[in-house]
Design a protein around this motif. Structure first.
Motif, PDB file in Angstrom:
ATOM      1  N   TYR A  46       0.818  -1.214   0.000  1.00  0.00           N
ATOM      2  CA  TYR A  46       0.000   0.000   0.000  1.00  0.00           C
ATOM      3  C   TYR A  46       0.854   1.267   0.000  1.00  0.00           C
ATOM      4  O   TYR A  46       0.600   2.209  -0.761  1.00  0.00           O
ATOM      5  CB  TYR A  46      -0.918   0.015   1.226  1.00  0.00           C
ATOM      6  CG  TYR A  46      -2.030  -1.003   1.210  1.00  0.00           C
ATOM      7  CD1 TYR A  46      -2.543  -1.493   0.012  1.00  0.00           C
ATOM      8  CD2 TYR A  46      -2.574  -1.478   2.398  1.00  0.00           C
ATOM      9  CE1 TYR A  46      -3.568  -2.429   0.006  1.00  0.00           C
ATOM     10  CE2 TYR A  46      -3.602  -2.416   2.397  1.00  0.00           C
ATOM     11  CZ  TYR A  46      -4.093  -2.880   1.201  1.00  0.00           C
ATOM     12  OH  TYR A  46      -5.103  -3.803   1.196  1.00  0.00           O
ATOM     13  N   ARG A  50     -13.358  -1.639   1.966  1.00  0.00           N
ATOM     14  CA  ARG A  50     -13.843  -0.246   2.049  1.00  0.00           C
ATOM     15  C   ARG A  50     -14.712   0.093   0.845  1.00  0.00           C
ATOM     16  O   ARG A  50     -15.716   0.796   0.970  1.00  0.00           O
ATOM     17  CB  ARG A  50     -12.636   0.696   2.126  1.00  0.00           C
ATOM     18  CG  ARG A  50     -13.011   2.176   2.204  1.00  0.00           C
ATOM     19  CD  ARG A  50     -13.761   2.475   3.490  1.00  0.00           C
ATOM     20  NE  ARG A  50     -14.196   3.860   3.528  1.00  0.00           N
ATOM     21  CZ  ARG A  50     -15.323   4.313   2.976  1.00  0.00           C
ATOM     22  NH1 ARG A  50     -16.116   3.476   2.322  1.00  0.00           N
ATOM     23  NH2 ARG A  50     -15.650   5.572   3.066  1.00  0.00           N
ATOM     24  N   TRP A  51     -14.351  -0.433  -0.316  1.00  0.00           N
ATOM     25  CA  TRP A  51     -15.167  -0.204  -1.502  1.00  0.00           C
ATOM     26  C   TRP A  51     -16.486  -0.963  -1.397  1.00  0.00           C
ATOM     27  O   TRP A  51     -17.531  -0.457  -1.799  1.00  0.00           O
ATOM     28  CB  TRP A  51     -14.407  -0.635  -2.756  1.00  0.00           C
ATOM     29  CG  TRP A  51     -15.174  -0.382  -4.016  1.00  0.00           C
ATOM     30  CD1 TRP A  51     -15.262   0.808  -4.688  1.00  0.00           C
ATOM     31  CD2 TRP A  51     -15.969  -1.323  -4.744  1.00  0.00           C
ATOM     32  NE1 TRP A  51     -16.070   0.653  -5.789  1.00  0.00           N
ATOM     33  CE2 TRP A  51     -16.518  -0.635  -5.849  1.00  0.00           C
ATOM     34  CE3 TRP A  51     -16.263  -2.665  -4.571  1.00  0.00           C
ATOM     35  CZ2 TRP A  51     -17.349  -1.259  -6.778  1.00  0.00           C
ATOM     36  CZ3 TRP A  51     -17.099  -3.287  -5.483  1.00  0.00           C
ATOM     37  CH2 TRP A  51     -17.633  -2.585  -6.575  1.00  0.00           C
ATOM     38  N   ASN A  87      -7.731  -5.262   4.092  1.00  0.00           N
ATOM     39  CA  ASN A  87      -7.974  -5.402   2.659  1.00  0.00           C
ATOM     40  C   ASN A  87      -8.776  -4.204   2.173  1.00  0.00           C
ATOM     41  O   ASN A  87      -9.958  -4.032   2.536  1.00  0.00           O
ATOM     42  CB  ASN A  87      -8.731  -6.700   2.376  1.00  0.00           C
ATOM     43  CG  ASN A  87      -8.542  -7.173   0.947  1.00  0.00           C
ATOM     44  OD1 ASN A  87      -8.189  -6.393   0.071  1.00  0.00           O
ATOM     45  ND2 ASN A  87      -8.774  -8.445   0.713  1.00  0.00           N
ATOM     46  N   GLN A  88      -8.181  -3.363   1.358  1.00  0.00           N
ATOM     47  CA  GLN A  88      -8.816  -2.099   0.969  1.00  0.00           C
ATOM     48  C   GLN A  88     -10.112  -2.282   0.191  1.00  0.00           C
ATOM     49  O   GLN A  88     -10.979  -1.415   0.229  1.00  0.00           O
ATOM     50  CB  GLN A  88      -7.839  -1.257   0.139  1.00  0.00           C
ATOM     51  CG  GLN A  88      -6.815  -0.519   0.960  1.00  0.00           C
ATOM     52  CD  GLN A  88      -6.172   0.630   0.192  1.00  0.00           C
ATOM     53  OE1 GLN A  88      -6.671   1.054  -0.832  1.00  0.00           O
ATOM     54  NE2 GLN A  88      -5.062   1.118   0.701  1.00  0.00           N
ATOM     55  N   TRP A 101     -10.023  -6.040   7.780  1.00  0.00           N
ATOM     56  CA  TRP A 101      -9.828  -4.596   7.848  1.00  0.00           C
ATOM     57  C   TRP A 101      -8.608  -4.139   7.056  1.00  0.00           C
ATOM     58  O   TRP A 101      -8.505  -2.969   6.696  1.00  0.00           O
ATOM     59  CB  TRP A 101      -9.649  -4.160   9.310  1.00  0.00           C
ATOM     60  CG  TRP A 101      -8.646  -4.962  10.065  1.00  0.00           C
ATOM     61  CD1 TRP A 101      -8.876  -6.078  10.810  1.00  0.00           C
ATOM     62  CD2 TRP A 101      -7.227  -4.735  10.129  1.00  0.00           C
ATOM     63  NE1 TRP A 101      -7.704  -6.558  11.351  1.00  0.00           N
ATOM     64  CE2 TRP A 101      -6.676  -5.763  10.950  1.00  0.00           C
ATOM     65  CE3 TRP A 101      -6.380  -3.780   9.594  1.00  0.00           C
ATOM     66  CZ2 TRP A 101      -5.317  -5.841  11.234  1.00  0.00           C
ATOM     67  CZ3 TRP A 101      -5.031  -3.859   9.869  1.00  0.00           C
ATOM     68  CH2 TRP A 101      -4.499  -4.875  10.683  1.00  0.00           C
ATOM     69  N   ILE A 134      -5.217  -0.127  -6.231  1.00  0.00           N
ATOM     70  CA  ILE A 134      -4.947   0.789  -5.128  1.00  0.00           C
ATOM     71  C   ILE A 134      -4.320   2.097  -5.590  1.00  0.00           C
ATOM     72  O   ILE A 134      -4.332   3.088  -4.858  1.00  0.00           O
ATOM     73  CB  ILE A 134      -4.055   0.123  -4.067  1.00  0.00           C
ATOM     74  CG1 ILE A 134      -2.656  -0.125  -4.628  1.00  0.00           C
ATOM     75  CG2 ILE A 134      -4.671  -1.163  -3.553  1.00  0.00           C
ATOM     76  CD1 ILE A 134      -1.637  -0.466  -3.560  1.00  0.00           C
ATOM     77  N   PHE A 165      -8.290   4.998  -2.195  1.00  0.00           N
ATOM     78  CA  PHE A 165      -8.346   5.159  -0.751  1.00  0.00           C
ATOM     79  C   PHE A 165      -6.914   5.306  -0.247  1.00  0.00           C
ATOM     80  O   PHE A 165      -6.033   4.540  -0.630  1.00  0.00           O
ATOM     81  CB  PHE A 165      -9.010   3.952  -0.095  1.00  0.00           C
ATOM     82  CG  PHE A 165     -10.435   3.742  -0.531  1.00  0.00           C
ATOM     83  CD1 PHE A 165     -11.430   4.614  -0.134  1.00  0.00           C
ATOM     84  CD2 PHE A 165     -10.781   2.677  -1.348  1.00  0.00           C
ATOM     85  CE1 PHE A 165     -12.744   4.429  -0.538  1.00  0.00           C
ATOM     86  CE2 PHE A 165     -12.087   2.478  -1.758  1.00  0.00           C
ATOM     87  CZ  PHE A 165     -13.068   3.358  -1.346  1.00  0.00           C
ATOM     88  N   ARG A 166      -6.691   6.290   0.607  1.00  0.00           N
ATOM     89  CA  ARG A 166      -5.328   6.591   1.065  1.00  0.00           C
ATOM     90  C   ARG A 166      -5.030   5.836   2.356  1.00  0.00           C
ATOM     91  O   ARG A 166      -5.714   6.026   3.369  1.00  0.00           O
ATOM     92  CB  ARG A 166      -5.150   8.090   1.285  1.00  0.00           C
ATOM     93  CG  ARG A 166      -3.706   8.512   1.543  1.00  0.00           C
ATOM     94  CD  ARG A 166      -3.571  10.008   1.415  1.00  0.00           C
ATOM     95  NE  ARG A 166      -4.318  10.710   2.443  1.00  0.00           N
ATOM     96  CZ  ARG A 166      -3.805  11.089   3.615  1.00  0.00           C
ATOM     97  NH1 ARG A 166      -2.529  10.832   3.895  1.00  0.00           N
ATOM     98  NH2 ARG A 166      -4.538  11.728   4.490  1.00  0.00           N
ATOM     99  N   TRP A 167      -4.040   4.968   2.324  1.00  0.00           N
ATOM    100  CA  TRP A 167      -3.624   4.228   3.514  1.00  0.00           C
ATOM    101  C   TRP A 167      -2.588   5.056   4.264  1.00  0.00           C
ATOM    102  O   TRP A 167      -1.608   5.513   3.678  1.00  0.00           O
ATOM    103  CB  TRP A 167      -3.026   2.880   3.112  1.00  0.00           C
ATOM    104  CG  TRP A 167      -2.816   1.964   4.277  1.00  0.00           C
ATOM    105  CD1 TRP A 167      -1.713   1.902   5.068  1.00  0.00           C
ATOM    106  CD2 TRP A 167      -3.736   1.007   4.782  1.00  0.00           C
ATOM    107  NE1 TRP A 167      -1.889   0.952   6.047  1.00  0.00           N
ATOM    108  CE2 TRP A 167      -3.123   0.382   5.892  1.00  0.00           C
ATOM    109  CE3 TRP A 167      -5.016   0.595   4.402  1.00  0.00           C
ATOM    110  CZ2 TRP A 167      -3.752  -0.622   6.625  1.00  0.00           C
ATOM    111  CZ3 TRP A 167      -5.636  -0.407   5.132  1.00  0.00           C
ATOM    112  CH2 TRP A 167      -5.008  -0.995   6.227  1.00  0.00           C
ATOM    113  N   SER A 169      -6.376  -5.083  -4.763  1.00  0.00           N
ATOM    114  CA  SER A 169      -6.988  -5.617  -3.550  1.00  0.00           C
ATOM    115  C   SER A 169      -8.240  -6.356  -3.988  1.00  0.00           C
ATOM    116  O   SER A 169      -9.166  -5.759  -4.549  1.00  0.00           O
ATOM    117  CB  SER A 169      -7.331  -4.475  -2.589  1.00  0.00           C
ATOM    118  OG  SER A 169      -7.987  -4.965  -1.445  1.00  0.00           O
TER     119      SER A 169
END
Length: 343
Positions: free
Chosen positions: A146, A279-280, A275-276, A273, A202, A318-320, A157
């Motif tokens: 990430y 969030r999608w 795995n991005q 949690w 990502i 999404f920004r990690w 992801s």
């Protein structure tokens, strides 16, 4: 007094009074001082008079009238101790009325004590510490992808959202009106389910999706074929996925051997949690599925494809932000906390 008027930590009221007295010391009239400080002439006269009578003590606030305190420190301590160390008879947690009856104070007072000490007996949260023996290595592997993705590579992801239901309400949805929210019947007709494979890039936030009747190993292999077709030749493909048995089946291993540019990276067990794409999926659920009405599985699948198209038109990644060390440190602190004598 000049320090009171200039110091930033001084209370605003006291600073204003000191400024009034200093301006009066210059020989100005009450009207002139009021105009300079943009205040009322009566205010200037009141603080000028009090300073002349009581000097600096006259600029402080006088004790304000009010009802004396009726709740003792012992009662406050009893509320806190009972909340933390006991439960009501026959119950699992305190309500403010139950606590008020036990301690002999009002429910409002109990609520204020809970607020002051940050206590929320009505709330509960769940947790699960991953037992994965490679927990630290997997966290560093995934978070490293990430925060510092490899050059000449694309990182996806990937996960499945299984058993998405095609639900049709038994009555037409009533549209929103001024002062009235949208309304729908609580019961529904279930027309079937479908599964969705999704791969979140990502770097760009774009999603490659594929609907399927199931999510077996062969279906996952077919989805990898789709990714292979979509990604430009010459790029290495890193796929982050969970520990579902379908992802580790022999048919998938065989496919990976035949496609050496693909590399699978597994998240720790019980760690969705990280795995991005989850969030999608949350955005998909909130903005497409939760209030959707689907008369058939085909209608549901068409809505999913449309949602993916709309998302990709305005895709954003999404920004990690957390590093692997920060995540591991927090897990260690939490383990120390729940392994103490109180637990």
């Amino acid at each position: 007094m000049r320090n009171w008027a200039r110091r930033r930590s001084t209370a605003q009221g006291l600073a204003k009074r000191a400024a009034i007295v200093l301006a009066c010391a210059d020989g100005l009239s009450n009207t002139a001082v009021a105009a300079r400080l943009e205040t009322d002439r009566k205010t200037v006269r009141r603080w000028r008079t009090r300073f002349l009578a009581e000097r600096l003590d006259g600029l402080s606030d006088e004790p304000r009238p009010g009802v004396p305190r009726t709740i003792t420190d012992a009662q406050v301590e009893e509320v806190v101790v009972r909340t933390l160390e006991a439960v009501p008879e026959g119950g699992t947690h305190w309500s403010k009325r139950e606590m008020a009856r036990q301690v002999g104070i009002s429910p409002t007072s109990v609520y204020r004590i809970w607020q002051a000490f940050g206590l929320q007996p009505h709330r509960t949260e769940t947790f699960k510490i991953s037992p994965d023996p490679l927990l630290l290595e997997k966290i560093r592997d995934v978070v490293g992808l990430y925060l510092a993705p490899p050059a000449n590579a694309v990182v996806f992801s990937v996960d499945e959202k299984p058993q998405i239901q095609a639900l049709e309400r038994t009555a037409p949805v009533l549209p929103m009106l001024p002062g009235v929210p949208e309304r729908r019947s609580f019961d529904y007709i279930r027309h079937g389910t479908t599964d969705l494979f999704a791969a979140l890039d990502i770097a760009t936030g774009k999603v490659i999706g594929k609907v399927s009747a199931r999510h077996a190993a062969e279906d996952f292999r077919d989805f990898l074929d789709l990714l292979d077709h979509e990604v430009e030749p010459g790029l290495t493909v890193h796929v982050i996925c969970d520990n579902l048995s379908a992802h580790k089946a022999p048919v998938v291993h065989k496919w990976l051997v035949a496609h050496p540019r693909f590399a699978l990276h597994f998240t720790p067990t019980y760690s969705s949690w990280i795995n991005q794409v989850e969030r999608w999926f949350a955005e998909l659920q909130r903005r497409c599925l939760e209030r959707g009405v689907f008369c058939s599985v085909d209608a549901l699948q068409a809505a999913l494809q449309k949602w993916i198209e709309v998302w990709n038109e305005q895709a954003r990644p999404f920004r990690w932000t957390k590093t692997a060390d920060q995540i591991i440190d927090r897990i260690c602190r939490y383990c120390d906390r729940i392994s103490g004598p109180a637990h």
